[in-house]
Design a protein around this motif. Sequence first.
Motif, PDB file in Angstrom:
ATOM      1  N   ARG A 183      45.984  51.352  34.003  1.00 28.06           N
ATOM      2  CA  ARG A 183      44.872  50.625  33.375  1.00 28.06           C
ATOM      3  C   ARG A 183      45.131  49.126  33.320  1.00 28.06           C
ATOM      4  O   ARG A 183      46.270  48.683  33.344  1.00 28.06           O
ATOM      5  CB  ARG A 183      44.638  51.146  31.941  1.00 28.06           C
ATOM      6  CG  ARG A 183      44.064  52.544  31.917  1.00 28.06           C
ATOM      7  CD  ARG A 183      43.829  53.065  30.518  1.00 28.06           C
ATOM      8  NE  ARG A 183      43.172  54.367  30.589  1.00 28.06           N
ATOM      9  CZ  ARG A 183      41.851  54.514  30.714  1.00 28.06           C
ATOM     10  NH1 ARG A 183      41.053  53.463  30.716  1.00 28.06           N
ATOM     11  NH2 ARG A 183      41.324  55.731  30.809  1.00 28.06           N
ATOM     12  N   CYS A 184      44.067  48.397  33.210  1.00 27.59           N
ATOM     13  CA  CYS A 184      44.145  46.942  33.123  1.00 27.59           C
ATOM     14  C   CYS A 184      44.805  46.541  31.799  1.00 27.59           C
ATOM     15  O   CYS A 184      44.399  46.992  30.728  1.00 27.59           O
ATOM     16  CB  CYS A 184      42.732  46.356  33.192  1.00 27.59           C
ATOM     17  SG  CYS A 184      42.686  44.572  32.951  1.00 27.59           S
ATOM     18  N   ALA A 185      45.826  45.694  31.894  1.00 25.01           N
ATOM     19  CA  ALA A 185      46.542  45.260  30.693  1.00 25.01           C
ATOM     20  C   ALA A 185      45.668  44.340  29.841  1.00 25.01           C
ATOM     21  O   ALA A 185      45.958  44.110  28.666  1.00 25.01           O
ATOM     22  CB  ALA A 185      47.831  44.544  31.083  1.00 25.01           C
ATOM     23  N   HIS A 186      44.600  43.819  30.434  1.00 27.65           N
ATOM     24  CA  HIS A 186      43.756  42.866  29.699  1.00 27.65           C
ATOM     25  C   HIS A 186      42.599  43.559  28.980  1.00 27.65           C
ATOM     26  O   HIS A 186      42.365  43.303  27.803  1.00 27.65           O
ATOM     27  CB  HIS A 186      43.232  41.808  30.670  1.00 27.65           C
ATOM     28  CG  HIS A 186      42.452  40.720  30.002  1.00 27.65           C
ATOM     29  ND1 HIS A 186      41.094  40.607  30.088  1.00 27.65           N
ATOM     30  CD2 HIS A 186      42.863  39.714  29.195  1.00 27.65           C
ATOM     31  CE1 HIS A 186      40.686  39.576  29.383  1.00 27.65           C
ATOM     32  NE2 HIS A 186      41.747  39.009  28.822  1.00 27.65           N
ATOM     33  N   CYS A 187      41.885  44.460  29.708  1.00 27.68           N
ATOM     34  CA  CYS A 187      40.689  45.056  29.096  1.00 27.68           C
ATOM     35  C   CYS A 187      40.786  46.563  28.916  1.00 27.68           C
ATOM     36  O   CYS A 187      39.929  47.161  28.263  1.00 27.68           O
ATOM     37  CB  CYS A 187      39.445  44.703  29.900  1.00 27.68           C
ATOM     38  SG  CYS A 187      39.309  45.630  31.457  1.00 27.68           S
ATOM     39  N   GLY A 188      41.803  47.193  29.499  1.00 28.70           N
ATOM     40  CA  GLY A 188      41.991  48.629  29.282  1.00 28.70           C
ATOM     41  C   GLY A 188      41.222  49.535  30.225  1.00 28.70           C
ATOM     42  O   GLY A 188      41.378  50.758  30.166  1.00 28.70           O
ATOM     43  N   ARG A 209      43.551  46.627  41.150  1.00 28.99           N
ATOM     44  CA  ARG A 209      42.413  45.799  40.802  1.00 28.99           C
ATOM     45  C   ARG A 209      41.632  46.409  39.638  1.00 28.99           C
ATOM     46  O   ARG A 209      41.321  47.594  39.638  1.00 28.99           O
ATOM     47  CB  ARG A 209      41.492  45.659  42.023  1.00 28.99           C
ATOM     48  CG  ARG A 209      40.351  44.694  41.815  1.00 28.99           C
ATOM     49  CD  ARG A 209      39.851  44.165  43.145  1.00 28.99           C
ATOM     50  NE  ARG A 209      38.743  43.229  42.981  1.00 28.99           N
ATOM     51  CZ  ARG A 209      38.874  41.958  42.665  1.00 28.99           C
ATOM     52  NH1 ARG A 209      40.071  41.451  42.455  1.00 28.99           N
ATOM     53  NH2 ARG A 209      37.815  41.183  42.554  1.00 28.99           N
ATOM     54  N   CYS A 210      41.340  45.565  38.659  1.00 29.15           N
ATOM     55  CA  CYS A 210      40.428  45.946  37.588  1.00 29.15           C
ATOM     56  C   CYS A 210      39.033  45.564  38.063  1.00 29.15           C
ATOM     57  O   CYS A 210      38.707  44.376  38.133  1.00 29.15           O
ATOM     58  CB  CYS A 210      40.773  45.207  36.297  1.00 29.15           C
ATOM     59  SG  CYS A 210      39.487  45.358  35.041  1.00 29.15           S
ATOM     60  N   GLU A 211      38.230  46.566  38.412  1.00 26.38           N
ATOM     61  CA  GLU A 211      36.912  46.255  38.971  1.00 26.38           C
ATOM     62  C   GLU A 211      35.959  45.774  37.885  1.00 26.38           C
ATOM     63  O   GLU A 211      35.028  45.016  38.156  1.00 26.38           O
ATOM     64  CB  GLU A 211      36.376  47.482  39.719  1.00 26.38           C
ATOM     65  CG  GLU A 211      37.205  47.710  40.988  1.00 26.38           C
ATOM     66  CD  GLU A 211      36.805  48.942  41.782  1.00 26.38           C
ATOM     67  OE1 GLU A 211      36.317  49.908  41.175  1.00 26.38           O
ATOM     68  OE2 GLU A 211      37.009  48.910  43.015  1.00 26.38           O
ATOM     69  N   ALA A 212      36.192  46.187  36.636  1.00 28.29           N
ATOM     70  CA  ALA A 212      35.322  45.760  35.539  1.00 28.29           C
ATOM     71  C   ALA A 212      35.345  44.242  35.388  1.00 28.29           C
ATOM     72  O   ALA A 212      34.327  43.618  35.092  1.00 28.29           O
ATOM     73  CB  ALA A 212      35.758  46.426  34.236  1.00 28.29           C
ATOM     74  N   GLU A 213      36.534  43.656  35.601  1.00 30.49           N
ATOM     75  CA  GLU A 213      36.677  42.203  35.408  1.00 30.49           C
ATOM     76  C   GLU A 213      36.955  41.456  36.703  1.00 30.49           C
ATOM     77  O   GLU A 213      37.162  40.232  36.668  1.00 30.49           O
ATOM     78  CB  GLU A 213      37.861  41.909  34.467  1.00 30.49           C
ATOM     79  CG  GLU A 213      37.746  42.469  33.093  1.00 30.49           C
ATOM     80  CD  GLU A 213      38.966  42.063  32.274  1.00 30.49           C
ATOM     81  OE1 GLU A 213      38.793  41.266  31.353  1.00 30.49           O
ATOM     82  OE2 GLU A 213      40.086  42.526  32.609  1.00 30.49           O
ATOM     83  N   GLU A 214      37.030  42.189  37.807  1.00 30.41           N
ATOM     84  CA  GLU A 214      37.427  41.593  39.091  1.00 30.41           C
ATOM     85  C   GLU A 214      38.752  40.842  38.933  1.00 30.41           C
ATOM     86  O   GLU A 214      38.924  39.718  39.396  1.00 30.41           O
ATOM     87  CB  GLU A 214      36.328  40.660  39.630  1.00 30.41           C
ATOM     88  CG  GLU A 214      35.035  41.404  39.893  1.00 30.41           C
ATOM     89  CD  GLU A 214      33.971  40.527  40.511  1.00 30.41           C
ATOM     90  OE1 GLU A 214      34.180  39.303  40.604  1.00 30.41           O
ATOM     91  OE2 GLU A 214      32.931  41.073  40.901  1.00 30.41           O
TER      92      GLU A 214
HETATM   93 ZN   LIG Z   1      40.384  44.423  33.102  1.00 28.64          ZN
END
Ligand SMILES: [Zn+2]
Length: 301
Positions: free
Chosen positions: A130-135, A148-153
Amino acid sequence: MSAPVFLDAPLLVDRAAERRDSVDLAAAHAVVVVDGAVLVRDGQVVRLAPGSHPQASLVAFLGQAQGRDLALVVPEDGAQGVADVLAAGAELVALRPLLATLDARHDGALDRELATTAVALARWHGNHPRCAHCGEPTVPTSGGWVRRCEAEERDHYPRTDPAIIVAVTDADDRLLVAHASTFSAGRYSHLAGYVEPGESFEQAVHREVAEEVGLAVADIEYVGSQPWPFPASVMVGFRATAVSLALSPDGVEITDALWVTRAELDAATEAGRMVLPPAGSIARSLLEQWRQGAAADVGAA
Ligand SMILES: [Zn+2]
Protein backbone atom coordinates in the motif's frame (compact mmCIF):
# COMPACT_ATOMS: atom_id res chain seq x y z
CA MET A 1 39.47 -19.78 6.21
CA SER A 2 37.55 -17.88 3.54
CA ALA A 3 39.09 -14.90 1.79
CA PRO A 4 37.51 -11.51 2.42
CA VAL A 5 34.76 -10.65 -0.07
CA PHE A 6 34.12 -7.00 -0.75
CA LEU A 7 31.88 -6.14 -3.68
CA ASP A 8 33.88 -3.40 -5.37
CA ALA A 9 33.72 -4.53 -9.02
CA PRO A 10 30.87 -3.53 -11.37
CA LEU A 11 27.61 -5.49 -11.27
CA LEU A 12 27.75 -8.78 -13.17
CA VAL A 13 24.11 -8.47 -14.20
CA ASP A 14 23.44 -5.61 -16.62
CA ARG A 15 20.26 -4.19 -15.12
CA ALA A 16 19.34 -2.65 -18.50
CA ALA A 17 17.11 -0.13 -16.76
CA GLU A 18 16.21 1.49 -20.09
CA ARG A 19 14.28 -1.70 -20.99
CA ARG A 20 12.29 -2.00 -17.77
CA ASP A 21 9.12 -0.56 -19.30
CA SER A 22 9.25 -2.64 -22.49
CA VAL A 23 10.89 -5.99 -21.67
CA ASP A 24 8.91 -9.18 -22.32
CA LEU A 25 9.22 -10.90 -18.93
CA ALA A 26 7.48 -14.07 -20.18
CA ALA A 27 10.48 -14.57 -22.48
CA ALA A 28 13.00 -14.21 -19.65
CA HIS A 29 14.61 -16.96 -17.58
CA ALA A 30 13.04 -16.98 -14.12
CA VAL A 31 14.77 -16.80 -10.73
CA VAL A 32 12.16 -18.04 -8.24
CA VAL A 33 11.81 -16.65 -4.70
CA VAL A 34 9.40 -18.04 -2.08
CA ASP A 35 9.29 -16.40 1.36
CA GLY A 36 12.87 -15.11 1.10
CA ALA A 37 14.21 -18.49 -0.13
CA VAL A 38 15.66 -19.02 -3.60
CA LEU A 39 15.10 -21.98 -5.90
CA VAL A 40 18.47 -23.74 -6.14
CA ARG A 41 19.68 -26.97 -7.72
CA ASP A 42 23.11 -28.53 -7.20
CA GLY A 43 24.20 -25.37 -5.38
CA GLN A 44 23.31 -23.08 -8.28
CA VAL A 45 20.43 -20.64 -8.64
CA VAL A 46 17.86 -22.17 -11.00
CA ARG A 47 16.87 -20.19 -14.12
CA LEU A 48 13.52 -21.57 -15.30
CA ALA A 49 13.22 -21.40 -19.08
CA PRO A 50 10.53 -19.27 -20.74
CA GLY A 51 7.33 -21.29 -20.93
CA SER A 52 8.00 -23.09 -17.65
CA HIS A 53 7.37 -20.20 -15.23
CA PRO A 54 4.90 -20.86 -12.43
CA GLN A 55 1.75 -18.76 -12.16
CA ALA A 56 3.14 -15.62 -10.54
CA SER A 57 2.00 -13.06 -8.01
CA LEU A 58 5.00 -10.89 -8.94
CA VAL A 59 7.36 -10.73 -11.91
CA ALA A 60 10.24 -8.22 -12.06
CA PHE A 61 13.10 -7.61 -14.50
CA LEU A 62 16.48 -8.43 -12.96
CA GLY A 63 18.44 -7.53 -16.11
CA GLN A 64 20.54 -9.49 -18.57
CA ALA A 65 23.53 -11.76 -18.08
CA GLN A 66 25.17 -14.47 -20.17
CA GLY A 67 23.00 -13.39 -23.14
CA ARG A 68 19.71 -13.93 -21.34
CA ASP A 69 17.04 -11.76 -19.84
CA LEU A 70 16.43 -12.70 -16.22
CA ALA A 71 13.27 -12.19 -14.20
CA LEU A 72 12.34 -12.52 -10.56
CA VAL A 73 9.23 -14.69 -10.28
CA VAL A 74 7.30 -15.08 -7.03
CA PRO A 75 4.87 -18.00 -7.45
CA GLU A 76 1.25 -17.28 -6.58
CA ASP A 77 0.99 -20.64 -4.77
CA GLY A 78 4.34 -20.41 -2.98
CA ALA A 79 6.40 -23.61 -2.99
CA GLN A 80 3.44 -25.48 -4.48
CA GLY A 81 3.93 -23.41 -7.63
CA VAL A 82 7.31 -25.06 -8.24
CA ALA A 83 6.40 -28.50 -6.86
CA ASP A 84 7.51 -30.26 -10.07
CA VAL A 85 10.96 -28.62 -9.99
CA LEU A 86 11.33 -29.43 -6.29
CA ALA A 87 10.33 -33.04 -6.96
CA ALA A 88 13.06 -33.19 -9.63
CA GLY A 89 15.76 -32.36 -7.06
CA ALA A 90 15.71 -28.57 -6.67
CA GLU A 91 15.32 -26.97 -3.23
CA LEU A 92 14.33 -23.65 -1.73
CA VAL A 93 17.29 -22.25 0.22
CA ALA A 94 17.10 -19.20 2.51
CA LEU A 95 19.42 -16.39 1.43
CA ARG A 96 21.82 -16.44 4.43
CA PRO A 97 22.88 -20.11 4.04
CA LEU A 98 22.83 -19.70 0.27
CA LEU A 99 25.30 -16.78 0.45
CA ALA A 100 27.59 -18.89 2.64
CA THR A 101 27.70 -21.71 0.07
CA LEU A 102 28.01 -19.35 -2.92
CA ASP A 103 30.86 -17.53 -1.17
CA ALA A 104 32.79 -20.81 -1.08
CA ARG A 105 32.39 -21.35 -4.85
CA HIS A 106 34.81 -19.70 -7.24
CA ASP A 107 31.92 -19.23 -9.69
CA GLY A 108 29.38 -18.06 -7.11
CA ALA A 109 29.50 -14.29 -7.69
CA LEU A 110 26.81 -14.07 -10.38
CA ASP A 111 24.42 -16.27 -8.43
CA ARG A 112 25.13 -14.25 -5.28
CA GLU A 113 24.16 -11.07 -7.09
CA LEU A 114 21.04 -12.58 -8.66
CA ALA A 115 19.85 -14.16 -5.42
CA THR A 116 20.47 -11.04 -3.34
CA THR A 117 18.72 -8.74 -5.82
CA ALA A 118 15.80 -11.13 -6.29
CA VAL A 119 15.22 -11.57 -2.55
CA ALA A 120 15.59 -7.83 -1.88
CA LEU A 121 13.05 -6.93 -4.57
CA ALA A 122 10.63 -9.68 -3.53
CA ARG A 123 10.77 -8.54 0.10
CA TRP A 124 10.21 -4.92 -0.82
CA HIS A 125 7.14 -5.75 -2.88
CA GLY A 126 5.83 -8.06 -0.16
CA ASN A 127 6.25 -5.41 2.53
CA HIS A 128 4.85 -2.48 0.55
CA PRO A 129 1.43 -3.44 -0.83
CA ARG A 130 0.00 0.00 0.00
CA CYS A 131 0.92 3.61 -0.49
CA ALA A 132 2.79 4.95 2.54
CA HIS A 133 1.19 8.35 1.96
CA CYS A 134 -2.52 7.65 1.41
CA GLY A 135 -2.94 3.95 2.19
CA GLU A 136 -4.40 2.96 -1.19
CA PRO A 137 -3.08 -0.24 -2.84
CA THR A 138 -0.02 0.17 -5.10
CA VAL A 139 0.79 -1.79 -8.26
CA PRO A 140 4.21 -2.79 -9.66
CA THR A 141 5.38 -0.91 -12.77
CA SER A 142 8.69 -0.31 -14.60
CA GLY A 143 9.64 -3.97 -14.65
CA GLY A 144 9.04 -4.24 -10.90
CA TRP A 145 11.36 -1.38 -9.86
CA VAL A 146 8.52 0.98 -8.96
CA ARG A 147 5.22 0.58 -7.13
CA ARG A 148 2.68 3.10 -8.23
CA CYS A 149 -0.16 4.57 -6.20
CA GLU A 150 -2.72 5.15 -8.94
CA ALA A 151 -5.02 7.12 -6.61
CA GLU A 152 -2.39 9.85 -6.29
CA GLU A 153 -0.21 9.10 -9.32
CA ARG A 154 2.64 8.76 -6.84
CA ASP A 155 5.63 6.45 -7.42
CA HIS A 156 7.37 4.50 -4.67
CA TYR A 157 10.90 3.10 -5.12
CA PRO A 158 12.60 0.10 -3.47
CA ARG A 159 13.98 0.92 -0.02
CA THR A 160 17.58 0.30 0.98
CA ASP A 161 18.34 1.21 4.59
CA PRO A 162 22.04 1.79 5.36
CA ALA A 163 23.54 0.17 8.42
CA ILE A 164 27.14 0.51 9.57
CA ILE A 165 29.34 -2.34 10.77
CA VAL A 166 32.74 -1.58 12.25
CA ALA A 167 35.81 -3.65 13.09
CA VAL A 168 37.30 -1.84 16.10
CA THR A 169 40.89 -2.56 17.10
CA ASP A 170 43.03 -1.27 19.96
CA ALA A 171 46.62 -0.01 19.93
CA ASP A 172 47.89 -3.62 20.12
CA ASP A 173 45.72 -4.62 17.13
CA ARG A 174 43.39 -6.69 19.28
CA LEU A 175 39.87 -6.91 17.84
CA LEU A 176 36.70 -5.92 19.68
CA VAL A 177 34.12 -8.70 19.43
CA ALA A 178 30.66 -8.55 20.91
CA HIS A 179 27.70 -10.81 21.54
CA ALA A 180 24.36 -9.18 20.70
CA SER A 181 21.17 -10.26 22.46
CA THR A 182 19.70 -11.24 19.07
CA PHE A 183 22.62 -13.61 18.27
CA SER A 184 22.51 -17.36 18.75
CA ALA A 185 24.52 -18.71 21.72
CA GLY A 186 28.28 -18.16 21.42
CA ARG A 187 28.06 -15.98 18.30
CA TYR A 188 30.42 -13.01 18.35
CA SER A 189 30.79 -10.29 15.75
CA HIS A 190 31.54 -6.60 15.24
CA LEU A 191 29.31 -3.79 16.39
CA ALA A 192 26.68 -2.70 13.89
CA GLY A 193 23.58 -0.57 13.69
CA TYR A 194 21.27 1.44 11.48
CA VAL A 195 22.23 4.88 10.28
CA GLU A 196 19.71 7.32 11.73
CA PRO A 197 18.24 10.35 9.97
CA GLY A 198 20.51 13.39 10.14
CA GLU A 199 23.86 11.62 10.60
CA SER A 200 26.72 10.54 8.35
CA PHE A 201 27.99 6.96 8.21
CA GLU A 202 30.99 7.97 10.30
CA GLN A 203 28.80 9.68 12.89
CA ALA A 204 26.70 6.50 13.04
CA VAL A 205 29.93 4.56 13.77
CA HIS A 206 30.84 6.93 16.62
CA ARG A 207 27.31 6.82 18.05
CA GLU A 208 26.77 3.05 17.82
CA VAL A 209 30.12 2.18 19.38
CA ALA A 210 29.54 4.67 22.20
CA GLU A 211 25.96 3.48 22.80
CA GLU A 212 26.69 -0.23 22.67
CA VAL A 213 29.98 -0.53 24.59
CA GLY A 214 30.79 2.99 25.85
CA LEU A 215 33.88 3.37 23.71
CA ALA A 216 35.30 6.35 21.77
CA VAL A 217 36.94 5.61 18.40
CA ALA A 218 39.14 7.47 15.92
CA ASP A 219 40.64 6.91 12.46
CA ILE A 220 37.40 5.63 10.91
CA GLU A 221 38.17 4.12 7.51
CA TYR A 222 35.70 2.84 4.92
CA VAL A 223 36.40 -0.76 3.87
CA GLY A 224 33.52 -1.93 1.68
CA SER A 225 29.80 -2.56 1.55
CA GLN A 226 27.38 -5.39 0.97
CA PRO A 227 23.68 -5.58 0.13
CA TRP A 228 21.96 -7.28 3.05
CA PRO A 229 18.23 -7.68 2.41
CA PHE A 230 17.21 -8.71 5.94
CA PRO A 231 14.87 -7.07 5.23
CA ALA A 232 16.25 -4.11 3.28
CA SER A 233 19.77 -3.06 4.27
CA VAL A 234 23.09 -2.27 2.75
CA MET A 235 25.84 -2.92 5.29
CA VAL A 236 28.56 -0.28 5.12
CA GLY A 237 31.79 -1.65 6.57
CA PHE A 238 34.42 0.36 8.43
CA ARG A 239 37.56 -0.05 10.49
CA ALA A 240 38.24 2.15 13.49
CA THR A 241 40.74 2.44 16.33
CA ALA A 242 39.65 2.65 19.96
CA VAL A 243 40.96 5.60 21.95
CA SER A 244 40.20 3.86 25.27
CA LEU A 245 40.05 0.24 26.41
CA ALA A 246 37.28 -0.10 29.04
CA LEU A 247 34.20 -1.83 27.64
CA SER A 248 30.76 -1.36 29.15
CA PRO A 249 28.21 -3.37 27.14
CA ASP A 250 24.78 -1.75 27.30
CA GLY A 251 23.26 -5.04 28.51
CA VAL A 252 20.32 -4.65 26.15
CA GLU A 253 21.58 -4.84 22.57
CA ILE A 254 25.06 -6.04 23.56
CA THR A 255 25.38 -8.54 26.42
CA ASP A 256 29.11 -9.24 26.20
CA ALA A 257 32.12 -7.55 24.61
CA LEU A 258 35.83 -8.28 24.82
CA TRP A 259 39.19 -7.66 23.16
CA VAL A 260 40.82 -10.66 21.48
CA THR A 261 44.17 -11.35 19.89
CA ARG A 262 44.27 -13.57 16.81
CA ALA A 263 45.55 -16.47 18.90
CA GLU A 264 42.78 -15.98 21.48
CA LEU A 265 40.14 -15.87 18.77
CA ASP A 266 41.48 -19.05 17.15
CA ALA A 267 41.59 -20.84 20.50
CA ALA A 268 38.04 -19.76 21.41
CA THR A 269 36.60 -20.85 18.05
CA GLU A 270 38.49 -24.14 18.05
CA ALA A 271 37.21 -24.89 21.56
CA GLY A 272 33.66 -24.01 20.48
CA ARG A 273 33.38 -21.13 22.97
CA MET A 274 32.99 -18.62 20.17
CA VAL A 275 31.11 -18.88 16.87
CA LEU A 276 32.08 -16.44 14.12
CA PRO A 277 29.79 -14.73 11.60
CA PRO A 278 29.03 -16.98 8.61
CA ALA A 279 31.00 -16.96 5.38
CA GLY A 280 29.37 -14.72 2.80
CA SER A 281 28.72 -11.90 5.28
CA ILE A 282 30.60 -8.61 5.39
CA ALA A 283 31.07 -9.26 9.12
CA ARG A 284 33.13 -12.35 8.29
CA SER A 285 35.02 -10.49 5.57
CA LEU A 286 36.02 -7.72 8.00
CA LEU A 287 37.08 -10.33 10.52
CA GLU A 288 39.15 -12.32 8.03
CA GLN A 289 40.79 -9.13 6.81
CA TRP A 290 41.91 -8.39 10.38
CA ARG A 291 43.01 -12.01 10.88
CA GLN A 292 45.07 -11.97 7.71
CA GLY A 293 46.51 -8.57 8.61
CA ALA A 294 49.02 -10.29 10.89
CA ALA A 295 50.31 -12.44 8.02
CA ALA A 296 50.53 -9.36 5.76
CA ASP A 297 52.48 -7.49 8.46
CA VAL A 298 54.90 -10.39 8.83
CA GLY A 299 55.31 -10.58 5.06
CA ALA A 300 56.08 -6.87 4.84
CA ALA A 301 58.57 -6.93 7.71
ZN1 LIG B 1 -1.10 7.20 -2.38
